[in-house]
Design a protein around this motif. Structure first.
Motif, PDB file in Angstrom:
ATOM      1  N   ILE A 297      72.015  67.918  -6.777  1.00 22.76           N
ATOM      2  CA  ILE A 297      71.473  68.561  -7.974  1.00 22.76           C
ATOM      3  C   ILE A 297      71.711  67.677  -9.203  1.00 22.76           C
ATOM      4  CG2 ILE A 297      71.793  70.508  -9.573  1.00 22.76           C
ATOM      5  CD1 ILE A 297      72.449  72.216  -7.042  1.00 22.76           C
ATOM      6  N   TYR A 298      72.924  67.201  -9.347  1.00 25.10           N
ATOM      7  CA  TYR A 298      73.275  66.338 -10.478  1.00 25.10           C
ATOM      8  C   TYR A 298      72.394  65.086 -10.502  1.00 25.10           C
ATOM      9  CZ  TYR A 298      76.113  63.138 -13.317  1.00 25.10           C
ATOM     10  OH  TYR A 298      76.544  62.243 -14.259  1.00 25.10           O
ATOM     11  N   THR A 299      72.190  64.481  -9.328  1.00 23.74           N
ATOM     12  CA  THR A 299      71.401  63.244  -9.245  1.00 23.74           C
ATOM     13  C   THR A 299      69.937  63.480  -9.572  1.00 23.74           C
ATOM     14  OG1 THR A 299      72.914  62.309  -7.595  1.00 23.74           O
ATOM     15  CG2 THR A 299      70.697  61.373  -7.711  1.00 23.74           C
ATOM     16  N   LEU A 300      69.332  64.519  -8.995  1.00 25.86           N
ATOM     17  CA  LEU A 300      67.909  64.788  -9.238  1.00 25.86           C
ATOM     18  C   LEU A 300      67.659  65.146 -10.699  1.00 25.86           C
ATOM     19  CD1 LEU A 300      66.821  66.777  -6.036  1.00 25.86           C
ATOM     20  CD2 LEU A 300      66.251  64.419  -6.631  1.00 25.86           C
ATOM     21  N   LEU A 301      68.555  65.912 -11.309  1.00 24.18           N
ATOM     22  CA  LEU A 301      68.388  66.259 -12.722  1.00 24.18           C
ATOM     23  C   LEU A 301      68.569  65.037 -13.617  1.00 24.18           C
ATOM     24  CD1 LEU A 301      70.168  69.731 -12.917  1.00 24.18           C
ATOM     25  CD2 LEU A 301      67.722  69.269 -13.187  1.00 24.18           C
ATOM     26  N   ARG A 302      69.501  64.171 -13.231  1.00 25.42           N
ATOM     27  CA  ARG A 302      69.696  62.945 -14.012  1.00 25.42           C
ATOM     28  C   ARG A 302      68.463  62.061 -13.933  1.00 25.42           C
ATOM     29  NH1 ARG A 302      71.800  58.226 -12.319  1.00 25.42           N
ATOM     30  NH2 ARG A 302      72.714  59.201 -10.463  1.00 25.42           N
ATOM     31  N   TRP A 303      67.902  61.918 -12.722  1.00 29.23           N
ATOM     32  CA  TRP A 303      66.675  61.122 -12.564  1.00 29.23           C
ATOM     33  C   TRP A 303      65.542  61.719 -13.388  1.00 29.23           C
ATOM     34  CZ3 TRP A 303      66.811  60.367  -6.510  1.00 29.23           C
ATOM     35  CH2 TRP A 303      67.733  59.345  -6.210  1.00 29.23           C
ATOM     36  N   ASP A 305      65.805  63.558 -16.121  1.00 34.62           N
ATOM     37  CA  ASP A 305      66.082  63.341 -17.546  1.00 34.62           C
ATOM     38  C   ASP A 305      65.820  61.905 -17.963  1.00 34.62           C
ATOM     39  OD1 ASP A 305      66.770  65.951 -17.927  1.00 34.62           O
ATOM     40  OD2 ASP A 305      68.933  65.627 -17.762  1.00 34.62           O
ATOM     41  N   GLU A 306      66.013  60.988 -17.033  1.00 31.86           N
ATOM     42  CA  GLU A 306      65.785  59.571 -17.336  1.00 31.86           C
ATOM     43  C   GLU A 306      64.310  59.190 -17.205  1.00 31.86           C
ATOM     44  OE1 GLU A 306      68.272  57.609 -14.556  1.00 31.86           O
ATOM     45  OE2 GLU A 306      70.129  57.979 -15.653  1.00 31.86           O
ATOM     46  N   ASN A 307      63.475  60.173 -16.819  1.00 29.75           N
ATOM     47  CA  ASN A 307      62.044  59.920 -16.622  1.00 29.75           C
ATOM     48  C   ASN A 307      61.812  58.779 -15.643  1.00 29.75           C
ATOM     49  OD1 ASN A 307      61.026  61.911 -18.458  1.00 29.75           O
ATOM     50  ND2 ASN A 307      61.690  60.594 -20.135  1.00 29.75           N
ATOM     51  N   LYS A 308      62.634  58.753 -14.607  1.00 32.94           N
ATOM     52  CA  LYS A 308      62.446  57.727 -13.588  1.00 32.94           C
ATOM     53  C   LYS A 308      61.074  57.916 -12.961  1.00 32.94           C
ATOM     54  CE  LYS A 308      64.689  55.652  -9.596  1.00 32.94           C
ATOM     55  NZ  LYS A 308      65.906  55.615  -8.738  1.00 32.94           N
ATOM     56  N   PRO A 309      60.289  56.826 -12.773  1.00 38.07           N
ATOM     57  CA  PRO A 309      58.950  56.965 -12.204  1.00 38.07           C
ATOM     58  C   PRO A 309      58.971  57.769 -10.912  1.00 38.07           C
ATOM     59  CG  PRO A 309      59.319  54.722 -12.917  1.00 38.07           C
ATOM     60  CD  PRO A 309      60.642  55.422 -13.053  1.00 38.07           C
ATOM     61  N   PHE A 310      57.954  58.600 -10.742  1.00 36.23           N
ATOM     62  CA  PHE A 310      57.857  59.483  -9.584  1.00 36.23           C
ATOM     63  C   PHE A 310      57.525  58.673  -8.336  1.00 36.23           C
ATOM     64  CE2 PHE A 310      54.931  62.774  -7.423  1.00 36.23           C
ATOM     65  CZ  PHE A 310      55.940  63.136  -6.547  1.00 36.23           C
ATOM     66  N   ASP A 311      58.486  58.596  -7.435  1.00 32.14           N
ATOM     67  CA  ASP A 311      58.222  57.979  -6.123  1.00 32.14           C
ATOM     68  C   ASP A 311      57.653  59.056  -5.229  1.00 32.14           C
ATOM     69  OD1 ASP A 311      61.309  56.127  -6.323  1.00 32.14           O
ATOM     70  OD2 ASP A 311      59.302  55.616  -7.016  1.00 32.14           O
ATOM     71  N   ARG A 312      56.408  58.960  -4.913  1.00 32.62           N
ATOM     72  CA  ARG A 312      55.742  60.040  -4.195  1.00 32.62           C
ATOM     73  C   ARG A 312      56.366  60.240  -2.821  1.00 32.62           C
ATOM     74  NH1 ARG A 312      51.187  61.657  -6.723  1.00 32.62           N
ATOM     75  NH2 ARG A 312      50.306  62.611  -4.869  1.00 32.62           N
ATOM     76  N   THR A 313      56.327  61.483  -2.355  1.00 37.01           N
ATOM     77  CA  THR A 313      56.842  61.805  -1.033  1.00 37.01           C
ATOM     78  C   THR A 313      56.185  60.881  -0.016  1.00 37.01           C
ATOM     79  OG1 THR A 313      57.035  64.078  -1.770  1.00 37.01           O
ATOM     80  CG2 THR A 313      57.130  63.706   0.596  1.00 37.01           C
TER      81      THR A 313
END
Length: 363
Positions: A297-303, A305-313
């Motif tokens: 949860i912490y990692t996904l929310l941090r990503w 918040d950082e607007n990390k580009p969406f790596d598609r499934t």
């Protein structure tokens, strides 16, 4: 935006980073007590769950966040016919991250297309359970100290066991892994999984019919229950429900450092007499689930918040076929909701459903 729909949505490096973060959380819990303050997790559980739902709830609360959602789909607008896509479009207005369990295979994948916030697959039918896989990996790391060069026996319901399918996928990316599949004929691993394992050069596997014949070889014995709720035919369930029962007598030939895992709940496949054996790690495994979900949860929310580009499934990062075929799996989300019918085109020309991995029906 990043989601966790399948274990392979995370790279090996990312998986190990989350496991390492979970270990840091265990050692320094106060450090993370407000890490998600002001954030809300929505738990959308369309089928019953004890460990997974409460684990997600406890994880978010220990991170300082809040939890909303439902534990029974009949108490939501789902009972009125609302689709998964519409439900998550509504939930995104109230939550920063979603954990979804659904009886239809592929439902969390559909949710990830519409949510606009990170979606975590908390189990979809008999298909996949990636957060249980992270739980298993953290437990293996803490108990064995490594992910490679091990022999693991999966015993019981391998056909409908989504935890088995997910963990095999994750372990197949490590070297020196040998998998022994222990099940009756009726509960063999699905064909698509056997095919995937046969083309993966890193992983060795074989099928056997009794746990006794392989017990001395195992570093890990992964037990599963026979899941009555997955059977359409009750007579078939009755034939196989007591196929394998682990008791102290069967452990006499096991290694002293072997560990016993089980995603729980158990019925009768592990007797209570095994619980006091130091090799029984399944209740330690439950607690590890909370910590690894905190890390996720912490990692996904941090990503996010950082607007990390969406790596598609992964299914959408390859060539795929849209609406050309039909999925034969009645448990697939595409069988009951208005979604694009998406299929992977395989090297041999066949196609597999992007939602449930069933082989496409080509008329």
């Amino acid at each position: 935006m990043r989601h966790l729909i399948d274990p392979t949505d995370l790279t090996v490096e990312e998986t190990e980073q989350i496991v390492a973060l979970a270990e840091d959380i265990i050692a320094n819990r106060a450090k993370y007590s407000e890490a998600c303050k002001g954030k809300k997790l929505a738990t959308l559980f369309y089928e019953p769950s004890t460990r997974t739902r409460l684990s997600f709830t406890a994880a978010m609360l220990e991170l300082g966040g809040q939890v909303i959602g439902f534990s029974d789909a009949n108490s939501s607008s789902v009972s009125k016919g609302e689709t998964v896509a519409d439900t998550v479009r509504v939930i995104r207005c109230f939550a920063d991250i979603i954990a979804m369990r659904h009886f239809k295979e592929g439902a969390p994948l559909v949710a990830s297309q519409y949510a606009g916030v990170p979606v975590i697959n908390a189990g979809d039918g008999s298909h996949s359970h990636p957060t249980q896989t992270l739980t298993d990996l953290l437990t293996i790391k803490r108990e064995k100290g490594r992910f490679d060069n091990m022999t693991i026996g999966f015993c019981g319901d391998l056909k409908f066991g989504r935890t088995v399918h997910s963990l095999i996928k994750a372990l197949s990316r490590y070297s020196g892994i040998k998998v022994i599949l222990i099940s009756p004929e009726e509960l063999r691993l699905p064909d698509y999984m056997l095919h995937e394992m046969s083309v993966n050069s890193k992983l060795e596997f074989r099928e056997v019919r009794t746990m006794e014949e392989v017990m001395p070889e195992l570093d890990i014995l992964y037990m599963t229950r026979v899941q009555k709720e997955r059977f359409l035919d009750e007579e078939e369930f009755d034939r196989v429900k007591n196929s394998f029962v682990l008791n102290p007598e069967k452990l006499t030939t096991a290694r002293e450092d072997m560990i016993i895992l089980h995603p729980l709940p158990r019925v009768n496949e592990i007797t209570r007499a095994v619980d006091n054996d130091p090799r029984a790690a399944y209740f330690r495994q439950v607690e590890n689930g909370k910590f690894v979900r905190m890390a996720l949860i912490y990692t996904l929310l941090r990503w996010a918040d950082e607007n990390k580009p969406f790596d598609r499934t992964p299914v959408f990062s390859e060539e795929y076929v849209v609406n050309e075929y039909e999925c034969p799996n009645r448990r697939c989300i595409s069988a009951t909701e208005d979604v694009d019918r998406l299929f992977h085109r395989q090297a041999d020309g066949t196609c597999r459903c992007a939602y449930c991995e069933a082989k496409a029906r080509q008329d």
